[in-house]
Design a protein around this motif. Structure first.
Motif, short mmCIF file in Angstrom:
data_model
loop_
_atom_site.label_atom_id
_atom_site.label_comp_id
_atom_site.label_asym_id
_atom_site.label_seq_id
_atom_site.Cartn_x
_atom_site.Cartn_y
_atom_site.Cartn_z
N GLY A 192 46.67 35.72 34.69
CA GLY A 192 47.01 37.04 34.19
C GLY A 192 48.41 37.03 33.60
N GLN A 193 48.56 37.70 32.47
CA GLN A 193 49.89 37.81 31.85
C GLN A 193 50.59 39.01 32.46
OE1 GLN A 193 50.05 38.38 27.58
NE2 GLN A 193 52.06 37.42 27.52
N GLU A 245 44.66 43.42 41.96
CA GLU A 245 45.17 42.89 40.70
C GLU A 245 44.09 42.58 39.67
OE1 GLU A 245 48.06 39.78 41.29
OE2 GLU A 245 49.12 40.96 42.80
N THR A 246 42.83 42.36 40.12
CA THR A 246 41.78 41.96 39.19
C THR A 246 40.53 42.84 39.25
OG1 THR A 246 40.62 40.48 40.71
CG2 THR A 246 42.49 39.55 39.46
N GLY A 247 40.44 43.70 40.26
CA GLY A 247 39.24 44.50 40.44
C GLY A 247 38.07 43.71 41.02
N VAL A 248 38.27 42.44 41.31
CA VAL A 248 37.21 41.59 41.84
C VAL A 248 37.10 41.84 43.35
CG1 VAL A 248 36.48 39.20 42.26
CG2 VAL A 248 37.48 39.84 40.05
N THR A 249 35.90 42.22 43.77
CA THR A 249 35.66 42.54 45.18
C THR A 249 35.15 41.32 45.94
OG1 THR A 249 33.48 43.34 44.50
CG2 THR A 249 35.23 45.00 44.75
N GLU A 250 35.23 41.42 47.26
CA GLU A 250 34.87 40.32 48.15
C GLU A 250 33.45 39.81 47.91
OE1 GLU A 250 34.94 39.30 52.94
OE2 GLU A 250 35.74 41.21 52.23
N ASP A 251 32.53 40.70 47.57
CA ASP A 251 31.14 40.29 47.35
C ASP A 251 30.95 39.48 46.08
OD1 ASP A 251 31.71 42.85 46.08
OD2 ASP A 251 29.59 42.86 45.50
N THR A 255 30.53 38.23 36.61
CA THR A 255 30.64 38.05 35.16
C THR A 255 32.00 38.57 34.69
OG1 THR A 255 29.57 40.19 34.80
CG2 THR A 255 28.14 38.24 34.81
N ASP A 256 32.43 38.08 33.56
CA ASP A 256 33.77 38.44 33.07
C ASP A 256 33.99 39.95 32.96
OD1 ASP A 256 34.28 35.74 32.99
OD2 ASP A 256 34.58 35.63 30.83
N ASP A 257 32.94 40.70 32.66
CA ASP A 257 33.12 42.15 32.54
C ASP A 257 33.37 42.82 33.89
OD1 ASP A 257 30.40 41.66 33.25
OD2 ASP A 257 29.79 43.58 32.42
N GLN A 258 33.22 42.08 34.99
CA GLN A 258 33.51 42.63 36.32
C GLN A 258 34.98 42.41 36.71
OE1 GLN A 258 30.02 40.53 38.04
NE2 GLN A 258 29.57 42.49 39.00
N VAL A 259 35.73 41.72 35.88
CA VAL A 259 37.17 41.58 36.09
C VAL A 259 37.83 42.79 35.45
CG1 VAL A 259 39.23 40.20 35.59
CG2 VAL A 259 37.05 39.06 36.08
N ILE A 288 41.48 44.53 35.15
CA ILE A 288 42.92 44.53 35.40
C ILE A 288 43.55 45.89 35.14
CG2 ILE A 288 43.19 42.05 34.99
CD1 ILE A 288 44.27 42.78 32.18
N ASP A 289 42.74 46.86 34.73
CA ASP A 289 43.24 48.21 34.42
C ASP A 289 43.20 49.12 35.65
OD1 ASP A 289 40.46 48.20 34.47
OD2 ASP A 289 40.25 49.63 32.83
N SER A 290 43.90 48.70 36.69
CA SER A 290 43.93 49.46 37.95
C SER A 290 44.94 50.61 37.86
CB SER A 290 44.31 48.52 39.10
OG SER A 290 45.64 48.08 38.94
N ASP A 291 45.08 51.35 38.96
CA ASP A 291 46.07 52.43 39.02
C ASP A 291 47.50 51.90 38.91
OD1 ASP A 291 44.08 54.29 39.31
OD2 ASP A 291 44.24 54.40 41.49
N HIS A 292 47.72 50.68 39.40
CA HIS A 292 49.04 50.04 39.36
C HIS A 292 48.87 48.63 38.79
CE1 HIS A 292 50.56 53.35 41.73
NE2 HIS A 292 49.54 53.18 42.55
N PRO A 293 48.62 48.51 37.48
CA PRO A 293 48.31 47.20 36.90
C PRO A 293 49.49 46.22 36.99
CG PRO A 293 48.60 48.83 35.18
CD PRO A 293 48.66 49.57 36.48
#
Length: 160
Positions: free
Chosen positions: A27-28, A61-67, A111-115, A117-122
């Motif tokens: 991530g940049q 930081e990535t929106g990627v969940t444990e599952d 899949t890449d679309d599940q990443v 990075i546009d969280s509340d605090h990116p």
């Protein structure tokens, strides 16, 4: 001037997230003037276990969940780095000399679309999959030794 020897290391985790090809999520950073790329990482909350902190940081930081990940490995011990003199006393409220990190390797099953990075605090402005050598070259110089150590520990699982 702050004497770094009098300060503790901040307890922290880092995540090496790899795709099916063994490429690493990079991530940049949003808060850097130069193009600084890094892997997800962050502090361990009071009473939190390192693996749980790694999964929390990954999600924040990535929106990627444990599952969407499979645990592959972790570093045996802790890896440390010291802040450079120009940052000492300025980051983390001046309370730490650097970080003491436990690193975790997770394989991304989504899949890449599940990443996301546009969280509340990116933390990141953009992201990409890269090889291990490129990841080490892309990190800020004062963290390079840590990234070299982490890549060496997880080398059998990594591309490039």
């Amino acid at each position: 001037m702050v004497d770094p020897e009098t300060l503790p290391y901040r307890p922290c985790v880092g995540v090496v997230l790899i795709n099916a090809k063994g490429e690493i999520f990079a991530g940049q950073r949003l808060d850097s003037e130069s193009p600084a790329w890094q892997m997800p990482q962050g502090g361990i909350d009071a009473g939190e276990k390192p693996r749980k902190a790694a999964l929390r940081e990954l999600w924040e930081e990535t929106g990627v969940t444990e599952d969407l990940v499979e645990f592959v490995a972790r570093t045996e011990g802790w890896v440390t780095y010291d802040l450079p003199p120009e940052l000492l006393g300025k980051v983390w409220g001046g309370k730490y000399r650097g970080q003491r990190q436990k690193w975790f390797l997770f394989r991304f099953l989504g899949t890449d679309d599940q990443v996301r990075i546009d969280s509340d605090h990116p933390e990141f402005s953009r992201w990409r999959w890269i090889g291990a050598g490129e990841m080490v070259a892309a990190i800020v110089p004062f963290k390079r030794k840590v990234y070299e150590e982490v890549v060496a520990a997880f080398r059998p699982h990594l591309a490039g």
